[in-house]
Enzyme design. Structure first.
Site, PDB file in Angstrom:
ATOM      1  CB  CYS A   5       1.153  -3.886 -22.993  1.00 52.29           C
ATOM      2  SG  CYS A   5       2.590  -2.815 -23.253  1.00 52.29           S
ATOM      3  CB  CYS A   9       0.647  -2.376  15.077  1.00 55.48           C
ATOM      4  SG  CYS A   9       0.613  -4.030  14.403  1.00 55.48           S
ATOM      5  CG  HIS A  62       5.002  -9.402  -0.820  1.00 58.82           C
ATOM      6  ND1 HIS A  62       4.240  -9.807   0.237  1.00 58.82           N
ATOM      7  CD2 HIS A  62       6.061 -10.253  -0.857  1.00 58.82           C
ATOM      8  CE1 HIS A  62       4.815 -10.858   0.822  1.00 58.82           C
ATOM      9  NE2 HIS A  62       5.917 -11.131   0.181  1.00 58.82           N
ATOM     10  N   GLY A 108       2.989  -6.544  13.085  1.00 57.79           N
ATOM     11  CA  GLY A 108       1.739  -6.807  12.365  1.00 57.79           C
ATOM     12  C   GLY A 108       1.824  -7.853  11.277  1.00 57.79           C
ATOM     13  CG  ASP A 113      -0.261  -0.298   2.532  1.00 57.63           C
ATOM     14  OD1 ASP A 113       0.881   0.173   2.728  1.00 57.63           O
ATOM     15  OD2 ASP A 113      -0.862  -0.994   3.376  1.00 57.63           O
TER      16      ASP A 113
HETATM   17 ZN   LIG Z   1       4.281  -4.379 -23.207  1.00 54.84          ZN
END
Ligand SMILES: [Zn+2]
Length: 270
Positions: free
Chosen positions: A177, A261, A118, A217, A103
């Site tokens: 894309c 937390c 991640h 957390g 986030d």
């Molecule tokens: Zn592409």
């Protein structure tokens, strides 16, 4: 004695901390987490990399739910936990902060040295070429191609997902894309996908340079985060964790604080 006194002592005793954060940091910002107090799934596990890349229908469903979930997720703000950890860094006490969250809320709180283990949900990338785009722009494109969808009612789910059960995901349009026609994917590591090697190495080096590990957390159920705690314990480094409920590393912990937390770290902001 105040419940967090042992944590105060732990932090005072180890001036170079490696901090690993997870979903429990962001629940106070209104972002739900995946697991219950026993570390089990609260809900349907998230989409896997293999399903996302392998099936167009899965991608339509993912992006439709994400289009709705972003309304809420994109507006989340840092909370006391993020601010407390930023304070630790400002005091020069952090070797590195590694987060399993996607986030970007640590950065929004002003944290400078962050490894997003991640990835980040606010970026979209092509799996076939180097094309990238901020999520906000991609959101507008999805909205334009799918009028009416973004205002559908749904409950917020983890990672910018939403519990949207539309009968006709096949009607949802996901653009390819614009550069190569490839598959567009949020720049996050999905379940079943490996964390990029250089990210793991950077984090592992920081863990090795640190004198203790603080987990905030996270139930550490996912190996990508657990491996740092496991390696720290093997190296004889003290490990503390702030987490409501069980963690996979409970047998390795020198200190466990079972509190929310923000409450456990509030003393850093005093
Ligand atoms: Zn592409």
């Amino acid at each position: 004695m105040h419940a967090t006194a042992p944590l105060t002592r732990f932090i005072d005793a180890h001036p170079r901390l490696f901090v690993l954060t997870g979903a429990g940091c962001s629940t106070d910002s209104g972002i739900p987490d995946y697991r219950d107090a026993e570390g089990a799934w609260k809900r349907t596990p998230p989409v896997t990399y293999q399903a996302f890349m392998g099936e167009e229908r899965t991608r339509r469903r993912y992006w439709a739910r994400s289009l709705v979930g972003w309304r809420h997720f994109g507006k989340a703000r840092p909370n006391g936990t993020h601010h407390a950890l930023q304070r630790l860094e400002a005091q020069g006490r952090l070797e590195l902060l590694v987060t399993q969250n996607v986030d970007g809320l640590h950065q929004r709180a002003g944290q400078r040295q962050v490894v997003d283990l991640h990835g980040r949900l606010d970026q979209v990338r092509c799996m076939g070429c180097a094309w990238r785009q901020p999520r906000e722009a991609f959101q507008q494109e999805l909205d334009r191609l799918n009028p009416g969808w973004s205002t559908l009612a749904a409950r917020e789910a983890p990672d910018g997902d939403a519990d949207l059960d539309a009968p006709h995901f096949d009607d949802f349009v996901v653009p390819p894309c614009p550069a190569c026609g490839g598959v567009l994917k949020p720049d996050v590591v999905f379940f079943g996908e490996n964390v990029p090697r250089e990210r793991v190495m950077q984090a592992m080096q920081a863990m090795e340079a640190a004198d203790a590990v603080l987990v905030v957390g996270s139930s550490l159920m996912v190996f990508s985060g657990y491996r740092f705690v496991h390696a720290a314990a093997r190296a004889g480094k003290p490990v503390a964790a702030v987490n409501l409920g069980r963690t996979r590393a409970d047998p390795l912990l020198d200190l466990k604080v079972e509190q929310p937390c923000a409450e456990a770290l509030a003393f850093l902001l005093a």
